[in-house]
Structures are given as structure tokens and as C-alpha cells.
Design an enzyme around this catalytic site. Structure first.
Site, PDB file in Angstrom:
ATOM      1  N   GLU A   1       0.824  -1.207   0.000  1.00 29.14           N
ATOM      2  CA  GLU A   1       0.000   0.000   0.000  1.00 29.14           C
ATOM      3  C   GLU A   1       0.860   1.259   0.000  1.00 29.14           C
ATOM      4  O   GLU A   1       1.957   1.288   0.547  1.00 29.14           O
ATOM      5  CB  GLU A   1      -0.915   0.004   1.231  1.00 29.14           C
ATOM      6  CG  GLU A   1      -1.971  -1.082   1.126  1.00 29.14           C
ATOM      7  CD  GLU A   1      -2.908  -1.160   2.330  1.00 29.14           C
ATOM      8  OE1 GLU A   1      -4.051  -1.559   2.145  1.00 29.14           O
ATOM      9  OE2 GLU A   1      -2.485  -0.834   3.439  1.00 29.14           O
TER      10      GLU A   1
ATOM     11  N   CYS B   1       3.347   8.657   0.885  1.00 33.25           N
ATOM     12  CA  CYS B   1       3.907   7.769   1.903  1.00 33.25           C
ATOM     13  C   CYS B   1       4.267   6.449   1.226  1.00 33.25           C
ATOM     14  O   CYS B   1       3.412   5.789   0.629  1.00 33.25           O
ATOM     15  CB  CYS B   1       2.853   7.568   2.998  1.00 33.25           C
ATOM     16  SG  CYS B   1       3.387   6.471   4.300  1.00 33.25           S
TER      17      CYS B   1
ATOM     18  N   CYS C   1       6.566  -6.554   7.487  1.00 31.99           N
ATOM     19  CA  CYS C   1       7.690  -6.051   8.287  1.00 31.99           C
ATOM     20  C   CYS C   1       8.041  -7.074   9.359  1.00 31.99           C
ATOM     21  O   CYS C   1       7.153  -7.689   9.959  1.00 31.99           O
ATOM     22  CB  CYS C   1       7.329  -4.724   8.953  1.00 31.99           C
ATOM     23  SG  CYS C   1       8.710  -4.013   9.895  1.00 31.99           S
TER      24      CYS C   1
ATOM     25  N   CYS D   1       6.352  -4.505  15.874  1.00 30.11           N
ATOM     26  CA  CYS D   1       5.989  -3.548  16.927  1.00 30.11           C
ATOM     27  C   CYS D   1       4.524  -3.801  17.311  1.00 30.11           C
ATOM     28  O   CYS D   1       3.678  -4.031  16.437  1.00 30.11           O
ATOM     29  CB  CYS D   1       6.176  -2.114  16.444  1.00 30.11           C
ATOM     30  SG  CYS D   1       7.878  -1.773  15.981  1.00 30.11           S
TER      31      CYS D   1
ATOM     32  N   CYS E   1       1.458  -1.816  15.662  1.00 19.96           N
ATOM     33  CA  CYS E   1       1.470  -1.546  14.221  1.00 19.96           C
ATOM     34  C   CYS E   1       0.822  -2.672  13.414  1.00 19.96           C
ATOM     35  O   CYS E   1       1.160  -3.849  13.584  1.00 19.96           O
ATOM     36  CB  CYS E   1       2.922  -1.361  13.778  1.00 19.96           C
ATOM     37  SG  CYS E   1       3.106  -1.194  12.000  1.00 19.96           S
TER      38      CYS E   1
ATOM     39  N   SER F   1      11.707   7.236   7.748  1.00 23.37           N
ATOM     40  CA  SER F   1      11.401   6.916   9.141  1.00 23.37           C
ATOM     41  C   SER F   1      11.916   5.521   9.477  1.00 23.37           C
ATOM     42  O   SER F   1      11.717   4.575   8.717  1.00 23.37           O
ATOM     43  CB  SER F   1       9.886   6.973   9.350  1.00 23.37           C
ATOM     44  OG  SER F   1       9.559   6.542  10.652  1.00 23.37           O
TER      45      SER F   1
ATOM     46  N   CYS G   1      -0.852   6.341   9.641  1.00 21.04           N
ATOM     47  CA  CYS G   1       0.342   5.626  10.103  1.00 21.04           C
ATOM     48  C   CYS G   1      -0.038   4.357  10.855  1.00 21.04           C
ATOM     49  O   CYS G   1      -0.890   4.387  11.734  1.00 21.04           O
ATOM     50  CB  CYS G   1       1.137   6.486  11.093  1.00 21.04           C
ATOM     51  SG  CYS G   1       1.950   7.869  10.364  1.00 21.04           S
TER      52      CYS G   1
HETATM   53  N1  SAH Z   1       9.266   1.077  10.020  1.00 20.36           N
HETATM   54  C1  SAH Z   1       9.428   2.469  10.064  1.00 20.36           C
HETATM   55  C2  SAH Z   1       8.568   3.218   9.086  1.00 20.36           C
HETATM   56  C3  SAH Z   1       7.152   2.762   8.911  1.00 20.36           C
HETATM   57  S1  SAH Z   1       6.063   3.002  10.261  1.00 20.36           S
HETATM   58  C4  SAH Z   1       9.229   2.997  11.482  1.00 20.36           C
HETATM   59  O1  SAH Z   1       8.801   2.225  12.330  1.00 20.36           O
HETATM   60  O2  SAH Z   1       9.564   4.146  11.726  1.00 20.36           O
HETATM   61  C5  SAH Z   1       5.762   4.754  10.166  1.00 20.36           C
HETATM   62  C6  SAH Z   1       5.361   5.378  11.497  1.00 20.36           C
HETATM   63  O3  SAH Z   1       4.027   5.000  11.872  1.00 20.36           O
HETATM   64  C7  SAH Z   1       6.269   4.984  12.640  1.00 20.36           C
HETATM   65  O4  SAH Z   1       6.616   6.078  13.447  1.00 20.36           O
HETATM   66  C8  SAH Z   1       5.363   4.030  13.373  1.00 20.36           C
HETATM   67  O5  SAH Z   1       5.783   3.829  14.681  1.00 20.36           O
HETATM   68  C9  SAH Z   1       4.020   4.690  13.245  1.00 20.36           C
HETATM   69  N2  SAH Z   1       2.899   3.839  13.626  1.00 20.36           N
HETATM   70  C10 SAH Z   1       2.838   2.495  13.594  1.00 20.36           C
HETATM   71  N3  SAH Z   1       1.631   2.067  14.041  1.00 20.36           N
HETATM   72  C11 SAH Z   1       0.926   3.177  14.363  1.00 20.36           C
HETATM   73  C12 SAH Z   1      -0.410   3.393  14.861  1.00 20.36           C
HETATM   74  N4  SAH Z   1      -1.227   2.378  15.094  1.00 20.36           N
HETATM   75  N5  SAH Z   1      -0.797   4.683  15.057  1.00 20.36           N
HETATM   76  C13 SAH Z   1       0.021   5.709  14.771  1.00 20.36           C
HETATM   77  N6  SAH Z   1       1.270   5.568  14.289  1.00 20.36           N
HETATM   78  C14 SAH Z   1       1.720   4.315  14.097  1.00 20.36           C
HETATM   79 FE1  SF4 Z   2       7.725  -2.313  11.177  1.00 24.64          FE
HETATM   80 FE2  SF4 Z   2       7.693   0.356  11.567  1.00 24.64          FE
HETATM   81 FE3  SF4 Z   2       5.478  -1.146  11.946  1.00 24.64          FE
HETATM   82 FE4  SF4 Z   2       7.497  -1.350  13.657  1.00 24.64          FE
HETATM   83  S1  SF4 Z   2       6.247   0.476  13.286  1.00 24.64           S
HETATM   84  S2  SF4 Z   2       6.349  -3.075  12.768  1.00 24.64           S
HETATM   85  S3  SF4 Z   2       9.264  -1.123  12.299  1.00 24.64           S
HETATM   86  S4  SF4 Z   2       6.538  -0.822  10.027  1.00 24.64           S
END
Ligand code: SAH
Ligand code: SF4
Length: 356
Positions: free
Chosen positions: A94, A112, A119, A123, A126, A204, A345
Site C-alpha cells: 500500500e 507515503c 515487516c 511492533c 502496528c 522513518s 500511520c
Molecule cells: N518502520 C518504520 C517506518 C514505517 S512506520 C518505522 O517504524 O519508523 C511509520 C510510522 O508510523 C512509525 O513512526 C510508526 O511507529 C508509526 N505507527 C505504527 N503504528 C501506528 C499506529 N497504530 N498509530 C500511529 N502511528 C503508528
Molecule cells: Fe515495522 Fe515500523 Fe510497523 Fe514497527 S512500526 S512493525 S518497524 S513498520
């Protein structure tokens, strides 16, 4: 397509080799081809009108240009557009276009971009993390997201906005696809191609030791680091894999950047109601920010399916922000766009599962 080479996945030097070795043309012809591919967004060799007919024939025999196909578009009421794209092997990713209006009143969009199918970092907050990791994306696929979006914009809107900024904040961890990320950034900068300047690109990362310094000091993109917790303990709970690199070591690495690099760095702090938004958390965060000369983005949590987390209350979020400002920390609350279509995000995945 077997044995044919996808020219989208080549950097300038590699294309130059292709031009001299395969097309048997002088080096300077590379710019012409590069310009058609990246600046003019053309994938059909026959449309490359200033390329000799004979050359176009050889091109079609030895090479091709692949642009990811748009499987689905979802439009948010705030103007955000999410694309579900299909890659050559059928994998789905996406990408999102986020509108903004510039000072001169002209429409602009930020795109974006994803860097991996899924991934591996897992996390806990996410959606992409919950998918697990399938594979890295190639340069052709990473930049193909821009080509697909540009094609869509040009095709659907006569007065279409331009893609002004790029954020590598889609699916995947960019630093775990390091070589291709660096290659893609160089291709993005090329003046005869897409010609994005460093100021218009932000990468990021959740903070991967290998590659962070090189990217941070490369001057190829601005760096945004996903901090999300002010202590090692909390970070380990929220992002167990990323936190294997101890917070103290991550901060020391960031501190070691020269000031120029640090000043344009962003720290991202995902605010989870009741988890990391207390006044105690603010205090710890202030300590971190005083060590690094960086901007702080506060991102209220976007809901994801089956999640134990919730967004902070507006009052708490403001209180948190106020505590930071009181100690001169530049903190900005980032309102997410496209939440109604799960394009904000951390929400990139739902469509993936439905379409698989
Ligand atoms: N893997 C990289 C980039 C992709 S995630 C990273 O982790 O930085 C992009 C951003 O979205 C990151 O800051 C991530 O922590 C944030 N993110 C992930 N899940 C989210 C959520 N449920 N609500 C808001 N931001 C989120
Ligand atoms: Fe991967 Fe970024 Fe999501 Fe963490 S926040 S699982 S590093 S995409």
C-alpha cells in the site's frame, strides 16, 4: 519477461552499462532513456519518440518497464487516497497520497512509501508489524509507487497536484532494506529524473543499528526516528525487537551525528493513552530531547484491529504537549489523515488481508 531486464530497477550507472553493452550506444544516450523512465513516466518504449526505431526494437527484446498496477483506490473524506498496488509476483503493498495546500494556494501531495512487503519488526501497535515479513521491495517497486500514483493523478485530474514530498513511512522498515533504500534515494535525487531534493524526503526508522549512521549522515534524506517510549523498559514492551538495540545506545548514536544532521532530525513519539502519556513520561522525554537537538512529533495512536491500545484523551495529549513546551521542547501534535480508510500511520495492512 524471462531474461529481460526491468530498467526500473537500475540506477544511473547500471543503465549506462546497459546502454553501452546491450544497446551498443554511446554513454550519453543514457540520459535520454533515464528521462523517459523517471521524468516522463513512460513505460512503453514505442512512446519514446526521440529514440531510434531500431533501438526501440532492441529495447523491447532485451528489457521492459514494470509499473505496479493499481488494484484498488480508497478515498478519504479529507482527500487522502490509499492505493493497493500489485507487484510483479502478485504481492500486494500500500501507498498513500496525503494532500496539503501550499502557501501559494496550489494543491500538493505528500506520498507515503512502502519499502518491504510486511515487516519483521513486529511492533505491538502496528498493523504492518502483525503481518510479518514477506520480502524486500526492489528499487523498481519502491519508486514504482510514485510512478503509479503520478500516472493515476495525471490520468484522473487535468489540474492534478504535484507530488511534493516523500515520506518512507509505509509498510516495512527501510533500514532493513538498506542497499535498495540508498539506491532508490540516489535515483530519486538524479536531476534528469525525478529530481527530489533532500529537503523533500524523510525516511522513518524504528532505529536499526546497522545503517542508521550511514543514512543519517548521507545527506540523501531527512531522518525520522520512531522513539515511542522515553525509557528502555517501556520501549522494550512496545517495540520488543527494535528495543534489542538499547535506548541508551540508540541515543548515543544519534548524539554522535554532527549538529547539522541532528538539527533536521525528527523524533516520532506515538502517544498511547495511559501507556506513555503520563507526566512522568513527559519528564523522561524532556531529558532525551535536551540531549538531541531534534524536533518531536507527537502522533496520537491510530486504532488498529484487535489492539490492546487506545488513543490518548485530547486533554491528556494537550497536557503532555504543554509539559514539553514548558521545557522548551519543540513538540508538534500530528493529526493523522485518512483514518476513515485505514490509511493513517500504522494502519496499512487491512486491504492486504482481504485481497490475498
Ligand atoms: N518502520 C518504520 C517506518 C514505517 S512506520 C518505522 O517504524 O519508523 C511509520 C510510522 O508510523 C512509525 O513512526 C510508526 O511507529 C508509526 N505507527 C505504527 N503504528 C501506528 C499506529 N497504530 N498509530 C500511529 N502511528 C503508528
Ligand atoms: Fe515495522 Fe515500523 Fe510497523 Fe514497527 S512500526 S512493525 S518497524 S513498520
Amino acid at each position: 519477461m524471462q531474461n529481460k531486464i526491468n530498467l526500473n530497477s537500475l540506477d544511473y550507472q547500471e543503465l549506462e552499462l546497459f546502454v553501452t553493452n546491450e544497446l551498443k550506444l554511446p554513454k550519453y544516450r543514457t540520459t535520454q532513456l533515464w528521462n523517459w523512465i523517471w521524468a516522463k513516466n513512460i513505460i512503453d518504449f514505442e512512446q519514446m519518440t526521440d529514440v531510434a526505431k531500431e533501438t526501440r526494437k532492441i529495447l523491447a527484446e532485451k528489457a521492459y518497464l514494470f509499473r505496479p498496477s493499481i488494484e484498488k483506490t480508497s478515498k478519504s473524506k479529507d482527500g487522502t487516497i490509499k492505493f493497493l498496488l500489485k507487484l510483479e509476483d502478485g504481492e500486494l503493498i500500500e501507498t498513500v497520497l496525503i494532500p496539503s495546500v501550499a502557501k501559494d494556494g496550489n494543491g500538493r501531495v505528500t506520498q507515503c512509501l512502502s519499502t518491504q512487503v510486511g515487516c519483521a519488526m513486529g511492533c505491538t501497535f502496528c498493523s504492518t508489524g502483525k503481518l510479518g515479513f514477506t520480502r524486500n521491495m526492489t528499487q523498481g517497486e519502491i519508486l514504482g509507487q510514485i510512478q503509479a500514483a503520478r500516472f493515476y493523478l495525471e490520468d484522473t485530474k487535468p489540474e492534478h497536484p504535484i507530488i511534493r514530498n516523500l515520506v518512507f513511512m509505509g509498510m516495512g522498515e527501510p533500514l532493513l532494506n538498506f542497499e535498495t533504500l540508498m539506491k532508490s534515494l540516489k535515483t530519486l535525487h538524479h536531476p534528469k529524473g525525478l529530481a527530489f531534493s533532500v529537503r523533500r524526503i524523510t525516511v522513518s526508522t524504528c532505529g536499526i543499528q546497522k545503517g542508521l549512521k550511514e543514512l543519517g549522515e548521507s545527506n540523501l534524506a531527512y531522518l525520522a526516528v520512531s522513539l515511542h517510549a522515553p525509557t528502555q523498559e517501556k520501549r522494550a514492551m512496545l517495540m520488543p525487537k527494535a528495543a534489542k538495540w538499547h535506548l541508551e545506545d540508540l541515543l548515543t548514536a544519534l548524539e554522535s551525528y554532527n549538529l547539522h544532521t541532528r538539527e533536521r532530525m525528527t523524533l516520532e513519539y506515538l502517544v498511547l493513552g495511559g501507556i506513555n502519556d503520563t507526566q512522568e513520561d513527559a519528564k523522561e522525554l524532556i531529558k532525551i530531547c535536551s540531549r538531541l537537538k531534534a524536533k518531536l512529533n507527537l502522533i496520537p495512536y491510530n486504532d488498529t484491529p484487535n489492539s490492546p491500545y487506545k488513543a490518548p484523551t485530547p486533554e491528556n495529549l494537550l497536557k503532555f504537549e504543554k509539559a514539553l513546551w514548558a521545557k522548551n521542547v519543540t513538540a508538534i501534535i500530528r493529526k493523522s489523515k485518512g483514518q476513515d480508510i485505514e490509511a493513517a500511520c500504522g494502519q496499512l495492512r487491512a486491504e492486504y488481508e482481504i485481497h490475498k
